[in-house]
Design a protein around this motif. Structure first.
Motif, PDB file in Angstrom:
ATOM      1  N   ALA A   1       1.505  -1.992   0.137  1.00 49.23           N
ATOM      2  CA  ALA A   1      -0.266  -0.110  -0.121  1.00 49.23           C
ATOM      3  C   ALA A   1       0.737   1.372   0.145  1.00 49.23           C
ATOM      4  O   ALA A   1       0.379   2.072  -1.107  1.00 49.23           O
ATOM      5  N   LYS A   2       2.059   1.377   0.590  1.00 42.59           N
ATOM      6  CA  LYS A   2       3.085   2.313   0.952  1.00 42.59           C
ATOM      7  C   LYS A   2       3.498   2.561  -0.543  1.00 42.59           C
ATOM      8  O   LYS A   2       3.444   3.774  -1.136  1.00 42.59           O
ATOM      9  N   ILE A   3       4.086   1.449  -0.779  1.00 43.49           N
ATOM     10  CA  ILE A   3       4.755   1.025  -2.084  1.00 43.49           C
ATOM     11  C   ILE A   3       3.687   1.965  -3.239  1.00 43.49           C
ATOM     12  O   ILE A   3       3.826   2.629  -4.506  1.00 43.49           O
ATOM     13  N   GLY A   4       2.858   1.789  -3.494  1.00 49.09           N
ATOM     14  CA  GLY A   4       2.086   2.531  -4.508  1.00 49.09           C
ATOM     15  C   GLY A   4       1.457   3.563  -4.151  1.00 49.09           C
ATOM     16  O   GLY A   4       1.934   4.685  -4.661  1.00 49.09           O
ATOM     17  N   GLY A   5       1.837   4.594  -2.668  1.00 46.83           N
ATOM     18  CA  GLY A   5       1.703   5.994  -2.930  1.00 46.83           C
ATOM     19  C   GLY A   5       3.404   6.491  -4.024  1.00 46.83           C
ATOM     20  O   GLY A   5       3.435   7.294  -4.415  1.00 46.83           O
ATOM     21  N   GLU A   6       4.210   5.421  -3.091  1.00 49.74           N
ATOM     22  CA  GLU A   6       5.472   6.217  -3.323  1.00 49.74           C
ATOM     23  C   GLU A   6       5.653   6.324  -5.020  1.00 49.74           C
ATOM     24  O   GLU A   6       6.929   6.931  -5.418  1.00 49.74           O
ATOM     25  N   LEU A   7       5.306   5.363  -5.182  1.00 52.09           N
ATOM     26  CA  LEU A   7       5.792   5.180  -7.139  1.00 52.09           C
ATOM     27  C   LEU A   7       5.564   6.337  -7.566  1.00 52.09           C
ATOM     28  O   LEU A   7       5.671   7.057  -8.397  1.00 52.09           O
ATOM     29  N   ASN A   8       3.806   6.884  -7.035  1.00 56.86           N
ATOM     30  CA  ASN A   8       3.079   7.843  -7.489  1.00 56.86           C
ATOM     31  C   ASN A   8       3.819   9.038  -7.621  1.00 56.86           C
ATOM     32  O   ASN A   8       3.746  10.049  -8.374  1.00 56.86           O
ATOM     33  N   ASP A   9       4.991   9.404  -6.163  1.00 55.81           N
ATOM     34  CA  ASP A   9       5.226  10.546  -6.009  1.00 55.81           C
ATOM     35  C   ASP A   9       6.369  10.462  -7.382  1.00 55.81           C
ATOM     36  O   ASP A   9       6.723  11.219  -7.316  1.00 55.81           O
ATOM     37  N   GLN A  10       6.867   9.287  -6.550  1.00 55.00           N
ATOM     38  CA  GLN A  10       8.887   8.913  -7.584  1.00 55.00           C
ATOM     39  C   GLN A  10       8.127   9.351  -9.033  1.00 55.00           C
ATOM     40  O   GLN A  10       9.155   9.576 -10.397  1.00 55.00           O
ATOM     41  N   ARG A  11       7.359   8.728  -9.509  1.00 57.87           N
ATOM     42  CA  ARG A  11       6.998   8.729 -11.252  1.00 57.87           C
ATOM     43  C   ARG A  11       6.223  10.481 -11.545  1.00 57.87           C
ATOM     44  O   ARG A  11       7.132  11.024 -12.241  1.00 57.87           O
ATOM     45  N   GLN A  12       6.449  10.935 -10.893  1.00 54.21           N
ATOM     46  CA  GLN A  12       5.794  12.606 -10.911  1.00 54.21           C
ATOM     47  C   GLN A  12       7.237  13.063 -11.071  1.00 54.21           C
ATOM     48  O   GLN A  12       7.009  14.466 -11.945  1.00 54.21           O
ATOM     49  N   LYS A  13       7.900  12.595  -9.918  1.00 54.92           N
ATOM     50  CA  LYS A  13       9.680  13.782  -9.658  1.00 54.92           C
ATOM     51  C   LYS A  13       9.644  13.409 -10.559  1.00 54.92           C
ATOM     52  O   LYS A  13      10.758  14.500 -11.490  1.00 54.92           O
ATOM     53  N   ILE A  14      10.733  12.139 -11.164  1.00 53.43           N
ATOM     54  CA  ILE A  14      10.909  11.809 -12.256  1.00 53.43           C
ATOM     55  C   ILE A  14      10.530  12.369 -13.735  1.00 53.43           C
ATOM     56  O   ILE A  14      11.367  13.014 -14.461  1.00 53.43           O
ATOM     57  N   THR A  15       9.241  12.655 -14.024  1.00 53.98           N
ATOM     58  CA  THR A  15       8.809  13.116 -14.940  1.00 53.98           C
ATOM     59  C   THR A  15       8.278  14.112 -14.827  1.00 53.98           C
ATOM     60  O   THR A  15       9.314  15.475 -16.365  1.00 53.98           O
ATOM     61  N   GLN A  16       8.543  15.048 -14.350  1.00 51.62           N
ATOM     62  CA  GLN A  16       8.685  16.319 -13.841  1.00 51.62           C
ATOM     63  C   GLN A  16      10.625  16.729 -14.133  1.00 51.62           C
ATOM     64  O   GLN A  16      10.973  17.542 -14.623  1.00 51.62           O
ATOM     65  N   SER A  17      11.469  16.372 -13.130  1.00 49.29           N
ATOM     66  CA  SER A  17      12.884  16.367 -14.051  1.00 49.29           C
ATOM     67  C   SER A  17      13.117  16.216 -14.785  1.00 49.29           C
ATOM     68  O   SER A  17      14.302  17.288 -15.813  1.00 49.29           O
ATOM     69  N   LYS A  18      11.935  14.625 -16.025  1.00 51.72           N
ATOM     70  CA  LYS A  18      12.883  15.145 -17.388  1.00 51.72           C
ATOM     71  C   LYS A  18      12.423  16.488 -18.091  1.00 51.72           C
ATOM     72  O   LYS A  18      12.667  16.446 -18.911  1.00 51.72           O
ATOM     73  N   SER A  19      11.313  16.328 -17.278  1.00 45.09           N
ATOM     74  CA  SER A  19      10.704  18.196 -18.168  1.00 45.09           C
ATOM     75  C   SER A  19      11.653  19.074 -18.110  1.00 45.09           C
ATOM     76  O   SER A  19      11.816  19.782 -18.492  1.00 45.09           O
ATOM     77  N   ASN A  20      12.007  19.077 -16.879  1.00 45.69           N
ATOM     78  CA  ASN A  20      13.351  20.420 -16.488  1.00 45.69           C
ATOM     79  C   ASN A  20      14.229  20.118 -17.153  1.00 45.69           C
ATOM     80  O   ASN A  20      14.787  21.074 -18.113  1.00 45.69           O
ATOM     81  N   TYR A  21      14.710  18.793 -17.474  1.00 42.69           N
ATOM     82  CA  TYR A  21      16.335  18.498 -18.090  1.00 42.69           C
ATOM     83  C   TYR A  21      15.747  19.098 -19.340  1.00 42.69           C
ATOM     84  O   TYR A  21      16.658  19.362 -20.543  1.00 42.69           O
ATOM     85  N   ASP A  22      14.607  19.018 -20.256  1.00 43.82           N
ATOM     86  CA  ASP A  22      14.340  18.563 -21.426  1.00 43.82           C
ATOM     87  C   ASP A  22      14.280  20.269 -21.935  1.00 43.82           C
ATOM     88  O   ASP A  22      14.981  21.167 -22.574  1.00 43.82           O
TER      89      ASP A  22
END
Length: 243
Positions: free
Chosen positions: A200-221
């Motif tokens: 249950a905790k991993i589900g929430g963490e996955l969403n957070d990490q996915r958003q962070k990684i996606t945002q980081s990629k957008s910032n990188y680009d």
């Protein structure tokens, strides 16, 4: 007895034994044996002058727990036939007396008359005129049956010890295994609960990490686009202004 049965004739002898010792009329729907219960106690020899010995009062043995009601078993009838056959002396003895007494039971005679007539027939067959000889032969059969009973009881006890002891050990082993399995199941359940909570905790963490990684990629680009764009503009300007 006058006629000696061979081993091949024991089956017929067993049927004869059944007829001599088992009542024809069933009691309470079952055939009841009339063999005396105190097989190991010799019968006292009555003196000719004293007349018939008084009947001993029946005493009920105390029973600590109810036992299954037994029934006459043909295989045991054949077994006792074999026991009596092995202990059967030649000539008339108690067995001929019992056979005659059984035949007289169908006549309209009192019990006293039946025994007197059987006694007379026994002597006519060549039996001893001394009643002690007849009683002695009956006691010999009782002794043989008592010895067989003791041997059988010993076998029963040994079998019970072997079978029941083995089953008891198996029972303890299975109980111990079940207890161990129950502990393992409890531990597995705890592990499953912990895993479920972590999932249950991993589900929430996955969403957070996915958003962070996606945002980081957008910032990188976006940042990359700035550098690439600046360099490309500089290249254009160099070509335009410096030749």
């Amino acid at each position: 007895m006058a006629e000696q049965e061979t081993s091949s004739g024991l089956e017929g002898f067993g049927k004869k034994l059944l007829n001599l010792f088992i009542k024809d009329e069933p009691t309470s729907g079952k055939t009841a044996p009339v063999i005396p219960q105190n097989q190991g106690n010799p019968v006292a020899v009555p003196s000719p002058q004293s007349g018939p010995a008084p009947a001993a009062p029946a005493s009920a043995a105390p029973v600590s727990a109810p036992l299954p009601e037994g029934a006459v078993d043909p295989k045991f009838v054949d077994h006792f036939a074999s026991v009596l056959h092995r202990n059967n002396p030649p000539g008339p003895d108690y067995f001929e007396f019992r056979e005659t007494l059984k035949n007289l039971s169908n006549l309209n005679l009192s019990e006293d008359q039946q025994y007197q007539a059987a006694w007379a027939s026994y002597k006519a067959m060549g039996g001893s005129a001394d009643v002690s000889a007849l009683v002695s032969s009956a006691n010999q059969y009782l002794t043989a049956l008592n010895n067989d009973q003791q041997a059988f009881s010993k076998t029963v006890e040994e079998t019970l010890t072997e079978k029941v002891g083995g089953l008891a050990n198996e029972q303890k082993q299975l109980q111990a295994e079940n207890e161990q399995l129950a502990k393992q199941i409890l531990e597995l359940q705890r592990k499953m609960d912990a895993n479920t909570e972590r999932l249950a905790k991993i589900g929430g963490e996955l969403n957070d990490q996915r958003q962070k990684i996606t945002q980081s990629k957008s910032n990188y680009d976006a940042t990359l686009a700035v550098f690439v764009g600046q360099i490309k503009r500089d290249l254009l300007k160099l070509g335009e202004y410096i030749k």
